[in-house]
Every structure is written in C-alpha cells, then in structure tokens.
Design a protein around this motif. Structure first.
Motif, PDB file in Angstrom:
ATOM      1  N   ARG A  67       0.823  -1.199   0.000  1.00  0.00           N
ATOM      2  CA  ARG A  67       0.000   0.000   0.000  1.00  0.00           C
ATOM      3  C   ARG A  67       0.863   1.256   0.000  1.00  0.00           C
ATOM      4  O   ARG A  67       0.517   2.254  -0.649  1.00  0.00           O
ATOM      5  CB  ARG A  67      -0.923  -0.008   1.222  1.00  0.00           C
ATOM      6  CG  ARG A  67      -1.943   1.109   1.257  1.00  0.00           C
ATOM      7  CD  ARG A  67      -2.925   1.016   0.113  1.00  0.00           C
ATOM      8  NE  ARG A  67      -3.713  -0.203   0.169  1.00  0.00           N
ATOM      9  CZ  ARG A  67      -4.584  -0.563  -0.751  1.00  0.00           C
ATOM     10  NH1 ARG A  67      -4.751   0.195  -1.824  1.00  0.00           N
ATOM     11  NH2 ARG A  67      -5.262  -1.682  -0.632  1.00  0.00           N
ATOM     12  N   ALA A  68       1.993   1.246   0.703  1.00  0.00           N
ATOM     13  CA  ALA A  68       2.881   2.407   0.718  1.00  0.00           C
ATOM     14  C   ALA A  68       3.474   2.654  -0.661  1.00  0.00           C
ATOM     15  O   ALA A  68       3.620   3.805  -1.095  1.00  0.00           O
ATOM     16  CB  ALA A  68       3.992   2.213   1.744  1.00  0.00           C
ATOM     17  N   ILE A  69       3.820   1.574  -1.380  1.00  0.00           N
ATOM     18  CA  ILE A  69       4.372   1.717  -2.733  1.00  0.00           C
ATOM     19  C   ILE A  69       3.315   2.288  -3.668  1.00  0.00           C
ATOM     20  O   ILE A  69       3.587   3.183  -4.482  1.00  0.00           O
ATOM     21  CB  ILE A  69       4.890   0.358  -3.233  1.00  0.00           C
ATOM     22  CG1 ILE A  69       6.140  -0.031  -2.437  1.00  0.00           C
ATOM     23  CG2 ILE A  69       5.212   0.408  -4.728  1.00  0.00           C
ATOM     24  CD1 ILE A  69       6.598  -1.451  -2.665  1.00  0.00           C
ATOM     25  N   GLU A  70       2.078   1.800  -3.556  1.00  0.00           N
ATOM     26  CA  GLU A  70       1.003   2.320  -4.396  1.00  0.00           C
ATOM     27  C   GLU A  70       0.713   3.782  -4.074  1.00  0.00           C
ATOM     28  O   GLU A  70       0.502   4.606  -4.981  1.00  0.00           O
ATOM     29  CB  GLU A  70      -0.256   1.481  -4.195  1.00  0.00           C
ATOM     30  CG  GLU A  70      -0.141   0.066  -4.743  1.00  0.00           C
ATOM     31  CD  GLU A  70      -1.364  -0.779  -4.427  1.00  0.00           C
ATOM     32  OE1 GLU A  70      -2.207  -0.333  -3.607  1.00  0.00           O
ATOM     33  OE2 GLU A  70      -1.481  -1.876  -4.982  1.00  0.00           O
ATOM     34  N   LEU A  71       0.705   4.118  -2.793  1.00  0.00           N
ATOM     35  CA  LEU A  71       0.470   5.498  -2.373  1.00  0.00           C
ATOM     36  C   LEU A  71       1.546   6.422  -2.920  1.00  0.00           C
ATOM     37  O   LEU A  71       1.263   7.502  -3.457  1.00  0.00           O
ATOM     38  CB  LEU A  71       0.437   5.569  -0.845  1.00  0.00           C
ATOM     39  CG  LEU A  71       0.447   6.954  -0.204  1.00  0.00           C
ATOM     40  CD1 LEU A  71      -0.833   7.711  -0.535  1.00  0.00           C
ATOM     41  CD2 LEU A  71       0.617   6.849   1.310  1.00  0.00           C
ATOM     42  N   SER A  72       2.796   5.992  -2.833  1.00  0.00           N
ATOM     43  CA  SER A  72       3.916   6.789  -3.323  1.00  0.00           C
ATOM     44  C   SER A  72       3.797   7.044  -4.822  1.00  0.00           C
ATOM     45  O   SER A  72       3.936   8.180  -5.293  1.00  0.00           O
ATOM     46  CB  SER A  72       5.224   6.066  -3.010  1.00  0.00           C
ATOM     47  OG  SER A  72       6.324   6.704  -3.610  1.00  0.00           O
ATOM     48  N   GLY A  73       3.524   5.985  -5.580  1.00  0.00           N
ATOM     49  CA  GLY A  73       3.403   6.150  -7.025  1.00  0.00           C
ATOM     50  C   GLY A  73       2.212   7.002  -7.411  1.00  0.00           C
ATOM     51  O   GLY A  73       2.288   7.819  -8.339  1.00  0.00           O
ATOM     52  N   ARG A  74       1.102   6.828  -6.704  1.00  0.00           N
ATOM     53  CA  ARG A  74      -0.109   7.612  -6.988  1.00  0.00           C
ATOM     54  C   ARG A  74       0.149   9.101  -6.758  1.00  0.00           C
ATOM     55  O   ARG A  74      -0.287   9.952  -7.538  1.00  0.00           O
ATOM     56  CB  ARG A  74      -1.219   7.095  -6.085  1.00  0.00           C
ATOM     57  CG  ARG A  74      -2.564   7.755  -6.183  1.00  0.00           C
ATOM     58  CD  ARG A  74      -3.491   7.005  -5.244  1.00  0.00           C
ATOM     59  NE  ARG A  74      -4.594   7.805  -4.747  1.00  0.00           N
ATOM     60  CZ  ARG A  74      -5.850   7.716  -5.185  1.00  0.00           C
ATOM     61  NH1 ARG A  74      -6.142   6.891  -6.160  1.00  0.00           N
ATOM     62  NH2 ARG A  74      -6.799   8.452  -4.642  1.00  0.00           N
ATOM     63  N   ALA A  75       0.880   9.435  -5.682  1.00  0.00           N
ATOM     64  CA  ALA A  75       1.191  10.841  -5.401  1.00  0.00           C
ATOM     65  C   ALA A  75       2.176  11.414  -6.411  1.00  0.00           C
ATOM     66  O   ALA A  75       2.099  12.590  -6.780  1.00  0.00           O
ATOM     67  CB  ALA A  75       1.746  10.971  -3.985  1.00  0.00           C
ATOM     68  N   ALA A  76       3.107  10.575  -6.884  1.00  0.00           N
ATOM     69  CA  ALA A  76       4.142  11.051  -7.806  1.00  0.00           C
ATOM     70  C   ALA A  76       3.655  11.119  -9.247  1.00  0.00           C
ATOM     71  O   ALA A  76       4.249  11.834 -10.066  1.00  0.00           O
ATOM     72  CB  ALA A  76       5.363  10.141  -7.731  1.00  0.00           C
ATOM     73  N   ALA A  77       2.581  10.393  -9.570  1.00  0.00           N
ATOM     74  CA  ALA A  77       2.161  10.221 -10.967  1.00  0.00           C
ATOM     75  C   ALA A  77       2.006  11.530 -11.748  1.00  0.00           C
ATOM     76  O   ALA A  77       2.491  11.627 -12.885  1.00  0.00           O
ATOM     77  CB  ALA A  77       0.870   9.409 -11.022  1.00  0.00           C
ATOM     78  N   PRO A  78       1.337  12.564 -11.208  1.00  0.00           N
ATOM     79  CA  PRO A  78       1.156  13.784 -12.010  1.00  0.00           C
ATOM     80  C   PRO A  78       2.470  14.488 -12.366  1.00  0.00           C
ATOM     81  O   PRO A  78       2.524  15.254 -13.323  1.00  0.00           O
ATOM     82  CB  PRO A  78       0.288  14.678 -11.111  1.00  0.00           C
ATOM     83  CG  PRO A  78      -0.344  13.747 -10.130  1.00  0.00           C
ATOM     84  CD  PRO A  78       0.662  12.673  -9.903  1.00  0.00           C
ATOM     85  N   PHE A  79       3.518  14.216 -11.584  1.00  0.00           N
ATOM     86  CA  PHE A  79       4.791  14.916 -11.777  1.00  0.00           C
ATOM     87  C   PHE A  79       5.868  14.012 -12.386  1.00  0.00           C
ATOM     88  O   PHE A  79       6.954  14.484 -12.710  1.00  0.00           O
ATOM     89  CB  PHE A  79       5.302  15.441 -10.429  1.00  0.00           C
ATOM     90  CG  PHE A  79       4.263  16.172  -9.625  1.00  0.00           C
ATOM     91  CD1 PHE A  79       3.957  17.492  -9.901  1.00  0.00           C
ATOM     92  CD2 PHE A  79       3.576  15.536  -8.605  1.00  0.00           C
ATOM     93  CE1 PHE A  79       2.985  18.166  -9.170  1.00  0.00           C
ATOM     94  CE2 PHE A  79       2.608  16.204  -7.863  1.00  0.00           C
ATOM     95  CZ  PHE A  79       2.311  17.519  -8.149  1.00  0.00           C
ATOM     96  N   ALA A  80       5.581  12.710 -12.505  1.00  0.00           N
ATOM     97  CA  ALA A  80       6.629  11.739 -12.826  1.00  0.00           C
ATOM     98  C   ALA A  80       7.295  12.030 -14.164  1.00  0.00           C
ATOM     99  O   ALA A  80       8.523  11.967 -14.288  1.00  0.00           O
ATOM    100  CB  ALA A  80       6.058  10.328 -12.805  1.00  0.00           C
ATOM    101  N   ARG A  81       6.503  12.320 -15.197  1.00  0.00           N
ATOM    102  CA  ARG A  81       7.095  12.553 -16.510  1.00  0.00           C
ATOM    103  C   ARG A  81       7.980  13.793 -16.504  1.00  0.00           C
ATOM    104  O   ARG A  81       9.084  13.802 -17.056  1.00  0.00           O
ATOM    105  CB  ARG A  81       6.002  12.694 -17.574  1.00  0.00           C
ATOM    106  CG  ARG A  81       6.509  12.505 -18.991  1.00  0.00           C
ATOM    107  CD  ARG A  81       5.535  13.023 -20.030  1.00  0.00           C
ATOM    108  NE  ARG A  81       5.451  14.477 -19.997  1.00  0.00           N
ATOM    109  CZ  ARG A  81       6.356  15.288 -20.543  1.00  0.00           C
ATOM    110  NH1 ARG A  81       7.418  14.796 -21.145  1.00  0.00           N
ATOM    111  NH2 ARG A  81       6.217  16.593 -20.472  1.00  0.00           N
TER     112      ARG A  81
END
Length: 477
Positions: free
Chosen positions: A68-82
């Motif tokens: 869940r922590a990994i999913e939370l981290s990726g979900r928060a980073a997604a809009p900025f990842a690219r």
C-alpha cells in the motif's frame, strides 16, 4: 491517538526512506529510531502490516515497505513523474553529471529521484539519501537562502570535500518550495561544468514548475479511502485514508472530509499529525492540503530491487518457454542498463554476449525505444547523444513512436547484425515506464514467430508491472 498516528507514520518513513526499502529492517532498529520500547514498536508495526503500509520480512521481527505504501507513493508522484524524469535527464545529459531531486521531510531534506552520471568518477545521489548538512546547497536552497533576486531566481552552491553541488528550489506559484533540483559533480570538473549546470538547472526548474502550476488547478476526484472497510476507521487507517485521498491532488479540509467519510473535526486533528510527520503539506494560505513530495521516493527506491526479486523468475520462465534470450533493462539517463538476463542458445556455433550490469547507449539497445516511451520526441532530440549519425537518430525516433503507439516493438539491430529484439514496457506504481521486458534472438529464429513472441513480451511486461505495484488500469497484455 494523535501520538499513535504520528509514530505510525514515522515508522513507515523509517522503513521507506532508505536506498532499498525492500530490505527487512529489525523492529528493534525501528524502535530505536522512534525512541520507543520494543513491545510498542512491535505492536505498531503489526498494525501497519495489517494496513499493508509495511510487510513482514522473511526473518522474524523484521519489516519492509508494504504494497500500500508503494502504491500510495506512485499515486502521489504520478502527475509529476514525466516532468521529473525529463528535468533530471535534461540536467544529467547536458552536463554529463549526476542530477537529483530532493524533498523536505520532517527530518530534513531527502533525495526522492535521481539520474546518476555515467562517468567512472562521479558524485553519487541515491534515492532515499538524507541531506542534513546545513552547508549543503540543497539544504540552503530549500530554506530560500542566498537570495540574489526574486524567489524564482534563487540558487545555492556548495563545495564539500571533493564534491560540488548546485541547487535550485522548485517553487509553487505562491512562493512555496516543494522540492529542490540539484546537480552534483567532482571538484576536478567544476570549472568546465558549473556554468553550464547553472543554465540547465534553471531551465529544468521551470519545466517542473509548470507542472506544479498545472496541478494547482486539477480537481481532486479521489473516491474514498483505499481499504473500504465499513464503520469508523481507527487512527492509522483514518490517516491512511486522508493521505490516499490527497495523493490524487490538493483539497480543502471540507473536501477531504467528504472524500474520506470522516468528520471534519477528526480530519483536522489527523491532518495535524500527518503534517508533523511530514507526509502532508499545507498551502501557504492554510486553505488546502497535499501529499508531500517526500513520499515520492518510496516507490522509486523500491522499484529496481522489486524487479530483481520478482522479475527474475518470470524472465527465466519466458526464456525457457520460448527458447530465446530474455532480459529486463532499465533507463539511466540516455543509457540502458541490463538488470535481469537469461541467455539461451541462438544457434549451433553461436552465442549471445552477456550484458548483465552493463550500460549501453539507448540508440542501439534492445529496449531503448520502449524505455524512452514517456518522453516527447522533441525532448529526445535534445538529449540524445550527438555522436550518432543523423540517420540512426531518425530510425530510433521512428521506433520510439511505434513503441509508444503499439505498446510492443519488434526491431532489427540498428547495425543489421542478424539480431531481432522484441520489447514491451514495465510500468511502476506511478504508471511510468520503469523498465523494458525484452526477448532477443537471431533473425532466423524470431521472424517466423514474431506475433507469438510479441504476445509473450507484452505478458512478461504486464506481469512484472503488476508485481511492482502498477495501477490496475495500467496498459496490459
């Protein structure tokens, strides 16, 4: 209860804020870092494991980062990842040095993304690294010191030991520092590189700030908490619901209460604990809240170790069932790095050169066009090495376009050396391309089976993606 929530969030960070958060961490060490007794830390970690923020390690009394922590981290980073990848790649390729992004946490600045230099002698920057020396440029840039002009013109520089660091703050429209972008290099190359690094950092900072500006206007459409239990959730579960909601975008206290199903007064108390733990930031005017960029590093630090752990058996299976060589490669600047390798016979009297652990230029590498899928064509033209002939660059860009359009790419070796490779993307929890799943063999063995092997590559990429936390709606086979 507020103290319990704060301790729980800090425990997750003690495990997650490491260069490899998948390594088991003894509960005694967690207790020592939290300043609590072993029995209390053990109960706390057990509760966090039930919420899947932590996961029990193979050894008794140990814990590692949870699903869940990994999913939370990726979900928060997604809009900025690219934008983060583009900015770091721009700095790293145009300077030849290490580029990194650091975010503020309750314990100080911490590296949450990096692209390391490919020079044998280089300054390193590992995701999860703590930056707490007050002399460091990253720390000073985060405090908005050394003002030479308006906030968006700030820059800090430091020389400590044999390393030079140049850092610029990434600002929100209202003057908040959400992160710090930096370049690191050896002192021996400073005279030549520093002037160029200053210019490129300013350009990359503006690229990131445009994304931050855009996110301020994005509505939060998160649907409830991640666990979906009935009834009033306990403290840590309620806090998780709040951070999960904010990982979809900024929101007001009233919006958080509506989105999570929690009472506004309880949301207010929990937001205070989340803020003290450093996983939630409050806007300068106090009206809105967002997930801190500090959590972005959890999934990035975990992705490569998880690919090694979970991807190896799948690569071995794909190679054994198809009879061709199978690989997983990852991107490092404009180079690919072979992370997992399973070699098969490519014909009597022939063999495939091992590439495990070796860097290769992205032009000519088996998974290169697939690894670049998250970039724009104009960005690639800017950062691709100029030592390649123009015709090779154009061929690479055509293949890059096909990989992005079709989700799988079959191609001959760029030098026409009798080899065909098939690659498909591996996505992480931010839905970014984290790696390429590749099948490679001789032209004679691959060509008659191209459609079949493309399906195998797609399935391999999708299976690894699921195991490392890719969203359920990520592109699949």
């Amino acid at each position: 209860m507020t103290t319990h929530v704060l301790s729980g969030l800090n425990a997750v960070q003690q495990v997650g804020n490491r260069p490899d958060p998948t390594l088991p961490m003894p509960v005694g060490e967690i207790a020592g870092r939290l300043g609590t007794v072993l029995s209390s830390a053990s109960r706390l970690c057990g509760e966090l494991a039930e919420l899947e923020l932590l996961e029990r390690g193979s050894a008794y009394g140990t814990y590692r980062i949870g699903r869940r922590a990994i999913e939370l981290s990726g979900r928060a980073a997604a809009p900025f990842a690219r934008s983060v990848r583009s900015a770091l790649t721009l700095v790293a390729t145009l300077t030849g040095e290490t580029a990194c992004l650091a975010a503020p946490t309750a314990q100080g600045m911490r590296v949450v993304a990096s692209v390391e230099s490919v020079w044998p002698l280089r300054a390193h920057a590992k995701v999860g690294e703590s930056v707490d020396d007050a002399r460091r440029a990253i720390v000073r840039a985060a405090r908005l010191e050394d003002t030479d002009g308006p906030p968006r013109a700030l820059r800090a520089e430091s020389t400590i030991g044999m390393g030079v660091e140049i850092a610029v703050p990434v600002m929100s429209p209202v003057g908040e520092c959400v992160a710090v972008l930096a370049a690191r290099l050896p002192v021996s190359r400073a005279a030549k590189v520093v002037p160029r690094a200053r210019r490129v950092l300013d350009e990359a900072r503006r690229l990131l700030e445009r994304t931050v500006d855009d996110e301020l206007d994005r509505p939060n459409i998160a649907a409830g908490g991640p666990l979906g239990r009935d009834g009033s959730p306990l403290g840590l579960e309620a806090a998780l619901r709040i951070v999960w909601h904010l990982s979809a975008g900024r929101d007001s206290l009233a919006g958080i209460a509506t989105g999570t199903g929690l009472r506004p007064d309880r949301v207010r108390r929990l937001l205070e604990s989340c803020g003290r733990a450093g996983v939630v930031r409050r806007s300068k005017d106090g009206a809105r809240f967002e997930a801190s960029w500090a959590v972005h590093g959890w999934h990035r630090a975990a992705t490569l170790p998880m690919i090694l752990e979970k991807g190896r058996p799948l690569v071995a299976e794909a190679a054994a069932t198809t009879g061709v060589c199978a690989f997983i490669t990852v991107l490092n600047g404009m180079h690919s790095l072979t992370l997992v390798e399973e070699l098969q016979s490519v014909g009597e009297g022939l063999s495939m050169t091992p590439w495990l652990g070796r860097l290769a230029p992205i032009i000519g590498s088996d998974g290169g066009p697939t690894l670049a899928s998250d970039f724009e064509a104009d960005e690639l033209r800017r950062v691709l090495p100029n030592r390649h002939p123009p015709e090779q660059v154009e061929k690479f860009l055509r293949r890059f376009a096909r990989a992005g359009r079709d989700g799988v790419l079959s191609m001959k070796s760029i030098d026409e050396l009798g080899i065909i490779s098939i690659s498909a993307p591996v996505r992480d929890s931010s839905n970014s391309v984290a790696a390429a799943a590749c099948l490679v063999g001789s032209t004679d063995s691959i060509r008659p089976r191209t459609r079949e092997l493309e399906g195998v590559a797609r399935r391999l990429g999708a299976r690894v993606s699921r195991l490392i936390g890719a969203p359920e709606d990520a592109p699949g086979p």
